[in-house]
Motif scaffolding. Structure first.
Motif, mmCIF file in Angstrom:
data_model
loop_
_atom_site.group_PDB
_atom_site.id
_atom_site.type_symbol
_atom_site.label_atom_id
_atom_site.label_comp_id
_atom_site.label_asym_id
_atom_site.label_seq_id
_atom_site.Cartn_x
_atom_site.Cartn_y
_atom_site.Cartn_z
ATOM 1 N N TYR A 282 41.135 44.911 43.570
ATOM 2 C CA TYR A 282 40.908 44.102 42.727
ATOM 3 C C TYR A 282 39.075 44.306 42.168
ATOM 4 O O TYR A 282 38.092 44.268 42.879
ATOM 5 C CB TYR A 282 40.710 42.086 43.083
ATOM 6 N N LEU A 283 39.382 43.779 41.130
ATOM 7 C CA LEU A 283 37.684 44.070 40.206
ATOM 8 C C LEU A 283 36.886 43.095 39.896
ATOM 9 O O LEU A 283 38.706 41.938 38.547
ATOM 10 C CB LEU A 283 38.111 45.567 39.370
ATOM 11 N N SER A 284 36.071 42.123 40.001
ATOM 12 C CA SER A 284 35.794 41.443 38.539
ATOM 13 C C SER A 284 35.911 41.623 37.083
ATOM 14 O O SER A 284 35.832 43.195 37.042
ATOM 15 C CB SER A 284 34.170 41.017 38.694
ATOM 16 N N LEU A 285 35.648 41.158 35.952
ATOM 17 C CA LEU A 285 35.808 41.120 34.531
ATOM 18 C C LEU A 285 35.653 41.868 34.387
ATOM 19 O O LEU A 285 35.829 43.704 33.881
ATOM 20 C CB LEU A 285 36.508 40.544 34.414
ATOM 21 N N PRO A 286 34.077 42.327 34.281
ATOM 22 C CA PRO A 286 33.163 43.369 34.015
ATOM 23 C C PRO A 286 33.209 44.319 34.806
ATOM 24 O O PRO A 286 33.625 45.597 34.097
ATOM 25 C CB PRO A 286 31.535 42.969 34.628
ATOM 26 N N SER A 287 33.749 44.415 35.610
ATOM 27 C CA SER A 287 33.644 45.817 36.595
ATOM 28 C C SER A 287 35.218 46.351 35.582
ATOM 29 O O SER A 287 34.919 47.795 35.400
ATOM 30 C CB SER A 287 33.824 45.837 38.145
ATOM 31 N N PHE A 288 35.860 46.191 36.047
ATOM 32 C CA PHE A 288 37.933 46.085 35.262
ATOM 33 C C PHE A 288 37.556 46.797 33.788
ATOM 34 O O PHE A 288 37.835 48.203 33.515
ATOM 35 C CB PHE A 288 38.312 45.047 35.034
ATOM 36 N N LYS A 350 41.221 39.211 37.570
ATOM 37 C CA LYS A 350 41.441 38.020 36.466
ATOM 38 C C LYS A 350 40.907 38.131 35.341
ATOM 39 O O LYS A 350 39.694 37.989 35.189
ATOM 40 C CB LYS A 350 41.684 36.471 37.748
ATOM 41 N N TYR A 351 41.865 37.550 34.163
ATOM 42 C CA TYR A 351 41.190 38.260 32.219
ATOM 43 C C TYR A 351 40.677 35.847 32.741
ATOM 44 O O TYR A 351 39.829 36.199 32.137
ATOM 45 C CB TYR A 351 41.937 38.552 32.372
ATOM 46 N N SER A 352 41.749 35.014 33.059
ATOM 47 C CA SER A 352 41.282 34.145 32.844
ATOM 48 C C SER A 352 42.349 33.383 33.831
ATOM 49 O O SER A 352 42.534 33.752 34.563
ATOM 50 C CB SER A 352 42.180 33.218 31.753
ATOM 51 N N PRO A 353 42.255 31.500 34.189
ATOM 52 C CA PRO A 353 43.063 30.916 34.640
ATOM 53 C C PRO A 353 44.866 31.354 34.941
ATOM 54 O O PRO A 353 45.152 30.845 36.359
ATOM 55 C CB PRO A 353 42.546 29.546 34.650
ATOM 56 N N SER A 354 44.807 31.469 34.456
ATOM 57 C CA SER A 354 46.293 31.725 34.182
ATOM 58 C C SER A 354 46.857 33.456 33.595
ATOM 59 O O SER A 354 47.998 33.501 33.360
ATOM 60 C CB SER A 354 47.020 30.853 33.413
ATOM 61 N N GLN A 355 45.769 34.193 33.333
ATOM 62 C CA GLN A 355 46.274 35.332 33.517
ATOM 63 C C GLN A 355 45.675 36.557 33.970
ATOM 64 O O GLN A 355 45.062 36.769 33.907
ATOM 65 C CB GLN A 355 45.784 36.330 32.017
#
Length: 417
Positions: A282-288, A350-355
């Motif tokens: 699992y990565l934070s979005l900036p790292s992803f 996790k891109y957003s609360p639902s995606q």
């Protein structure tokens, strides 16, 4: 100690409390909402403010309530407040004074109210021309500001109006203190005030101040960890990216960390993954985002296939789920299902609360269907009907740049048609 030498301290910023002679003032009687509210209003307008006119008091006490005889209700409430105060450890006294239509708090002892001292300190700081004295006044104000004004009454119109005004004053004081401390390079105190600002207002991006203070102290590892924590909070709880200021600090921090000489053993230790966590990474979005861009370059060179999968939580009608407690539970379960269903070499975010976004390396489109099915089975293992709440879209990383792809990368964001 003589009673007249004791001081009554009243706290309204962050929570409401009263302290007399070093001991909390406890209300023995049933402190009805209106009675306590009247007490808070009178204390708020005490001291240098000189009291509150009757019409304004009626407005703040009853607001938009449909009260048939507000004047009589006020008399009853004043009477009840006097009885409530008589049952405390406060000296016997006529604390509520009414004269020429003005209601005042009057006491035999000195009464100090934090919000009055706070506001007056900010005003004095704004008027002060001497840099050191201005810093002292602003610093004092910051020390007094432990949170928003009367948060228990945050729905009251008069509280909302004053809360906004006091927050604006806090920002003025905090900015003034910060500018001075930055000039004299007092990074320890910068870290102290920014940490408190983040605690009070976690979504106002005071995190940039804290990151800058940690960088000034050469505590880059802590700054990087805090940046990752901040990014995760903004993406997962608000579905937004950190500000440009935070992103710029991240780039500067990364450059400084790269530029600092470190022993090989220390570098290797920092690069190691903590623990041996099973499943996908699992990565934070900036790292992803950065990992995706790196893989995209590698794939251009070696021709290996890779796919980007988007999994969306939906409601019963197939629309993206709205933020609710149930949706948060679904999100946690989906996170666990994705991590369990994928290989250690795959990564997701996790891109957003639902995606969620998943980067699948060395696979094909047919396998992507099987992977989604595994995620779906794990997600709905305990509740089979949950299978109805997931949908997915997958695109080859090589195709994303083409005009025909529904998925696009624009700047720091992922978008789909």
């Amino acid at each position: 100690m003589e009673e007249e030498n004791l001081e009554l301290k009243v706290y309204m910023l962050g929570k409401f409390s009263m302290v007399y002679g070093g001991q909390p003032v406890v209300f023995k009687r049933n402190s009805a909402t209106k009675v306590l509210k009247l007490l808070q209003i009178l204390l708020h307008y005490s001291g240098v403010r000189g009291g509150i006119p009757r019409n304004q008091l009626l407005e703040e006490l009853y607001g938009r309530e449909d009260v048939s005889d507000a004047a009589n209700n006020l008399r009853v409430t004043v009477h009840r407040l006097k009885k409530m105060l008589a049952d405390t450890a406060l000296p016997e006294y006529e604390y509520i004074q009414i004269e020429n239509g003005i209601y005042r708090w009057k006491s035999p002892m000195a009464t100090w109210v934090d919000v009055i001292d706070f506001s007056e300190s900010v005003k004095a700081g704004e008027a002060e021309t001497h840099e050191g004295e201005r810093y002292r006044l602003f610093r004092k104000a910051c020390m007094l500001y432990h949170g928003e004004f009367l948060p228990e009454l945050s729905g009251e119109d008069w509280v909302i109006i004053n809360s906004v005004a006091y927050k604006k004053q806090y920002v003025t004081a905090l900015t003034g203190v910060w500018d001075y401390l930055k000039y004299v390079q007092n990074y320890e105190e910068m870290l102290e005030i920014s940490t408190e600002a983040v605690r009070i207002y976690p979504f106002d991006e005071w995190q940039a101040m804290k990151i800058e203070a940690l960088m000034g102290l050469n505590r880059y590892k802590e700054a990087m960890d805090f940046y990752e924590e901040t990014s995760r909070m903004f993406f997962e709880e608000l579905g937004i990216s950190p500000s440009g200021r935070i992103m710029k600090l991240f780039e500067e921090m990364s450059a400084r960390m790269t530029g600092n000489y470190q022993a090989t053993g220390e570098i290797e230790e920092r690069l190691k993954e903590e623990g041996e966590e099973e499943g996908a990474f699992y990565l934070s979005l900036p790292s992803f985002r950065d990992s995706y861009r790196l893989f995209q370059r590698v794939l251009e060179r070696n021709g290996q296939s890779a796919y980007l999968m988007v999994i969306t939580l939906t409601d019963s009608k197939g629309r993206p789920a709205e933020a609710t407690e149930r949706q948060e539970e679904f999100s946690r379960k989906l996170h666990a299902a994705i991590q369990k269903s994928l290989r250690r070499g795959d990564c997701f975010t996790k891109y957003s609360p639902s995606q969620f976004l998943i980067l699948l390396i060395g696979t094909n489109k047919e396998n992507c269907k099987r992977i989604f099915q595994r995620i779906l089975d794990n997600f709905a293992m305990e509740h089979r009907t949950w299978k109805n709440y997931l949908k997915y879209y997958v695109s080859s990383v090589a195709d994303i740049k083409s005009d025909s792809s529904q998925l696009k990368i624009a700047g720091n964001e992922f978008h789909w048609k």
